[in-house]
Design a protein around this motif. Sequence first.
Motif, PDB file in Angstrom:
ATOM      1  N   PHE A  11     130.479  31.770  25.364  1.00  0.00           N
ATOM      2  CA  PHE A  11     130.393  32.646  26.524  1.00  0.00           C
ATOM      3  C   PHE A  11     130.635  34.069  26.050  1.00  0.00           C
ATOM      4  CE2 PHE A  11     131.470  28.552  28.224  1.00  0.00           C
ATOM      5  CZ  PHE A  11     130.773  28.475  29.421  1.00  0.00           C
ATOM      6  N   GLU A  12     129.778  35.010  26.482  1.00  0.00           N
ATOM      7  CA  GLU A  12     129.922  36.411  26.115  1.00  0.00           C
ATOM      8  C   GLU A  12     129.833  37.267  27.363  1.00  0.00           C
ATOM      9  OE1 GLU A  12     127.715  37.837  22.604  1.00  0.00           O
ATOM     10  OE2 GLU A  12     126.923  35.794  22.519  1.00  0.00           O
ATOM     11  N   CYS A  13     130.779  38.205  27.512  1.00  0.00           N
ATOM     12  CA  CYS A  13     130.750  39.161  28.616  1.00  0.00           C
ATOM     13  C   CYS A  13     129.922  40.357  28.166  1.00  0.00           C
ATOM     14  CB  CYS A  13     132.159  39.595  29.008  1.00  0.00           C
ATOM     15  SG  CYS A  13     132.175  40.811  30.347  1.00  0.00           S
ATOM     16  N   LEU A  14     128.909  40.689  28.920  1.00  0.00           N
ATOM     17  CA  LEU A  14     128.050  41.811  28.562  1.00  0.00           C
ATOM     18  C   LEU A  14     128.653  43.150  28.987  1.00  0.00           C
ATOM     19  CD1 LEU A  14     124.638  40.181  29.488  1.00  0.00           C
ATOM     20  CD2 LEU A  14     125.769  40.259  27.272  1.00  0.00           C
ATOM     21  N   ASP A  15     129.764  43.112  29.734  1.00  0.00           N
ATOM     22  CA  ASP A  15     130.420  44.339  30.175  1.00  0.00           C
ATOM     23  C   ASP A  15     131.494  44.807  29.197  1.00  0.00           C
ATOM     24  OD1 ASP A  15     128.870  44.385  32.479  1.00  0.00           O
ATOM     25  OD2 ASP A  15     130.334  43.235  33.629  1.00  0.00           O
ATOM     26  N   CYS A  16     132.318  43.873  28.680  1.00  0.00           N
ATOM     27  CA  CYS A  16     133.455  44.280  27.840  1.00  0.00           C
ATOM     28  C   CYS A  16     133.446  43.656  26.444  1.00  0.00           C
ATOM     29  CB  CYS A  16     134.774  43.938  28.546  1.00  0.00           C
ATOM     30  SG  CYS A  16     135.182  42.179  28.564  1.00  0.00           S
ATOM     31  N   GLU A  17     132.423  42.902  26.097  1.00  0.00           N
ATOM     32  CA  GLU A  17     132.269  42.285  24.779  1.00  0.00           C
ATOM     33  C   GLU A  17     133.252  41.157  24.490  1.00  0.00           C
ATOM     34  OE1 GLU A  17     132.027  45.179  21.672  1.00  0.00           O
ATOM     35  OE2 GLU A  17     130.555  46.377  22.753  1.00  0.00           O
ATOM     36  N   CYS A  25     134.519  36.776  33.658  1.00  0.00           N
ATOM     37  CA  CYS A  25     135.200  37.140  32.425  1.00  0.00           C
ATOM     38  C   CYS A  25     136.705  37.205  32.657  1.00  0.00           C
ATOM     39  CB  CYS A  25     134.688  38.491  31.944  1.00  0.00           C
ATOM     40  SG  CYS A  25     135.558  39.127  30.501  1.00  0.00           S
ATOM     41  N   PRO A  26     137.506  36.502  31.864  1.00  0.00           N
ATOM     42  CA  PRO A  26     138.951  36.562  32.036  1.00  0.00           C
ATOM     43  C   PRO A  26     139.553  37.909  31.604  1.00  0.00           C
ATOM     44  CG  PRO A  26     138.386  35.066  30.257  1.00  0.00           C
ATOM     45  CD  PRO A  26     137.111  35.521  30.868  1.00  0.00           C
ATOM     46  N   ALA A  27     138.824  38.692  30.824  1.00  0.00           N
ATOM     47  CA  ALA A  27     139.340  39.975  30.356  1.00  0.00           C
ATOM     48  C   ALA A  27     139.126  41.098  31.372  1.00  0.00           C
ATOM     49  CB  ALA A  27     138.697  40.346  29.022  1.00  0.00           C
ATOM     50  N   ASN A  56     129.096  39.354  34.653  1.00  0.00           N
ATOM     51  CA  ASN A  56     127.938  39.518  33.798  1.00  0.00           C
ATOM     52  C   ASN A  56     128.137  38.730  32.499  1.00  0.00           C
ATOM     53  OD1 ASN A  56     125.461  40.464  33.057  1.00  0.00           O
ATOM     54  ND2 ASN A  56     126.132  42.532  32.579  1.00  0.00           N
ATOM     55  N   LEU A  57     128.219  37.397  32.625  1.00  0.00           N
ATOM     56  CA  LEU A  57     128.440  36.528  31.466  1.00  0.00           C
ATOM     57  C   LEU A  57     127.138  35.908  30.997  1.00  0.00           C
ATOM     58  CD1 LEU A  57     131.648  34.492  32.343  1.00  0.00           C
ATOM     59  CD2 LEU A  57     131.446  36.403  30.785  1.00  0.00           C
ATOM     60  N   MET A  58     127.045  35.736  29.702  1.00  0.00           N
ATOM     61  CA  MET A  58     125.919  35.026  29.116  1.00  0.00           C
ATOM     62  C   MET A  58     126.470  33.765  28.464  1.00  0.00           C
ATOM     63  SD  MET A  58     123.229  36.292  26.201  1.00  0.00           S
ATOM     64  CE  MET A  58     124.435  36.350  24.897  1.00  0.00           C
ATOM     65  N   GLU A  79     135.796  27.629  15.389  1.00  0.00           N
ATOM     66  CA  GLU A  79     136.623  27.101  16.477  1.00  0.00           C
ATOM     67  C   GLU A  79     137.445  25.901  16.009  1.00  0.00           C
ATOM     68  OE1 GLU A  79     138.394  26.903  20.124  1.00  0.00           O
ATOM     69  OE2 GLU A  79     137.192  28.494  19.255  1.00  0.00           O
ATOM     70  N   ARG A  80     136.890  25.089  15.131  1.00  0.00           N
ATOM     71  CA  ARG A  80     137.642  23.933  14.611  1.00  0.00           C
ATOM     72  C   ARG A  80     138.740  24.364  13.642  1.00  0.00           C
ATOM     73  NH1 ARG A  80     132.362  20.738  14.109  1.00  0.00           N
ATOM     74  NH2 ARG A  80     132.407  19.519  16.022  1.00  0.00           N
ATOM     75  N   ILE A  81     138.466  25.381  12.820  1.00  0.00           N
ATOM     76  CA  ILE A  81     139.425  25.822  11.815  1.00  0.00           C
ATOM     77  C   ILE A  81     140.494  26.729  12.418  1.00  0.00           C
ATOM     78  CG2 ILE A  81     139.694  27.198   9.717  1.00  0.00           C
ATOM     79  CD1 ILE A  81     136.920  26.206   8.889  1.00  0.00           C
ATOM     80  N   LEU A  82     140.083  27.644  13.287  1.00  0.00           N
ATOM     81  CA  LEU A  82     140.998  28.641  13.844  1.00  0.00           C
ATOM     82  C   LEU A  82     141.005  28.611  15.371  1.00  0.00           C
ATOM     83  CD1 LEU A  82     139.893  31.610  11.553  1.00  0.00           C
ATOM     84  CD2 LEU A  82     141.919  30.180  11.281  1.00  0.00           C
ATOM     85  N   PRO A  83     141.469  27.540  15.989  1.00  0.00           N
ATOM     86  CA  PRO A  83     141.426  27.482  17.459  1.00  0.00           C
ATOM     87  C   PRO A  83     142.278  28.551  18.131  1.00  0.00           C
ATOM     88  CG  PRO A  83     142.695  25.658  16.585  1.00  0.00           C
ATOM     89  CD  PRO A  83     142.057  26.359  15.410  1.00  0.00           C
ATOM     90  N   ALA A  84     143.277  29.120  17.445  1.00  0.00           N
ATOM     91  CA  ALA A  84     144.102  30.178  18.031  1.00  0.00           C
ATOM     92  C   ALA A  84     143.330  31.475  18.181  1.00  0.00           C
ATOM     93  CB  ALA A  84     145.335  30.405  17.165  1.00  0.00           C
ATOM     94  N   LYS A  85     142.213  31.618  17.491  1.00  0.00           N
ATOM     95  CA  LYS A  85     141.391  32.828  17.578  1.00  0.00           C
ATOM     96  C   LYS A  85     140.495  32.823  18.818  1.00  0.00           C
ATOM     97  CE  LYS A  85     142.137  35.322  13.935  1.00  0.00           C
ATOM     98  NZ  LYS A  85     142.610  36.679  14.057  1.00  0.00           N
ATOM     99  N   ARG A  86     140.530  31.767  19.606  1.00  0.00           N
ATOM    100  CA  ARG A  86     139.670  31.627  20.780  1.00  0.00           C
ATOM    101  C   ARG A  86     139.799  32.852  21.687  1.00  0.00           C
ATOM    102  NH1 ARG A  86     140.031  26.248  24.001  1.00  0.00           N
ATOM    103  NH2 ARG A  86     138.428  25.719  22.540  1.00  0.00           N
ATOM    104  N   GLY A  87     138.680  33.501  21.959  1.00  0.00           N
ATOM    105  CA  GLY A  87     138.647  34.638  22.868  1.00  0.00           C
ATOM    106  C   GLY A  87     139.248  35.907  22.324  1.00  0.00           C
ATOM    107  N   ALA A  88     139.552  35.959  21.038  1.00  0.00           N
ATOM    108  CA  ALA A  88     140.227  37.126  20.475  1.00  0.00           C
ATOM    109  C   ALA A  88     139.281  38.298  20.222  1.00  0.00           C
ATOM    110  CB  ALA A  88     140.920  36.732  19.166  1.00  0.00           C
ATOM    111  N   ARG A  89     137.992  38.060  20.243  1.00  0.00           N
ATOM    112  CA  ARG A  89     137.048  39.144  19.932  1.00  0.00           C
ATOM    113  C   ARG A  89     136.832  40.034  21.110  1.00  0.00           C
ATOM    114  NH1 ARG A  89     132.886  35.137  17.556  1.00  0.00           N
ATOM    115  NH2 ARG A  89     134.268  34.173  16.147  1.00  0.00           N
TER     116      ARG A  89
END
Length: 70
Positions: free
Chosen positions: A11-17, A39-41, A46-48, A60-70
């Motif tokens: 899922f990507e927010c086109l408003d806030c990245e 978007c939770p942020a 405007n989600l894709m 996602e399998r290796i670093l699940p704590a990074k979920r949504g960090a971008r």
Amino acid sequence: MVWGKVHSWTFECLDCEWRTTTMPAGDMLLRGVTHFDTCPACSGENLMRREATDLERLIERILPAKRGAR
């Protein structure tokens, strides 16, 4: 019996990245965990949604704590 392939989604927010990749463990979608309507942020609608790439699934399998960090 296998009912069908469970998809991994990005899922990507086109408003806030904001971006996250979800990997449901079953066939049930949980709003705000494995499925997003807004978007939770930034609360934008405007989600894709697209099928996750192999690299996104691996991260996602290796670093699940990074979920949504971008």
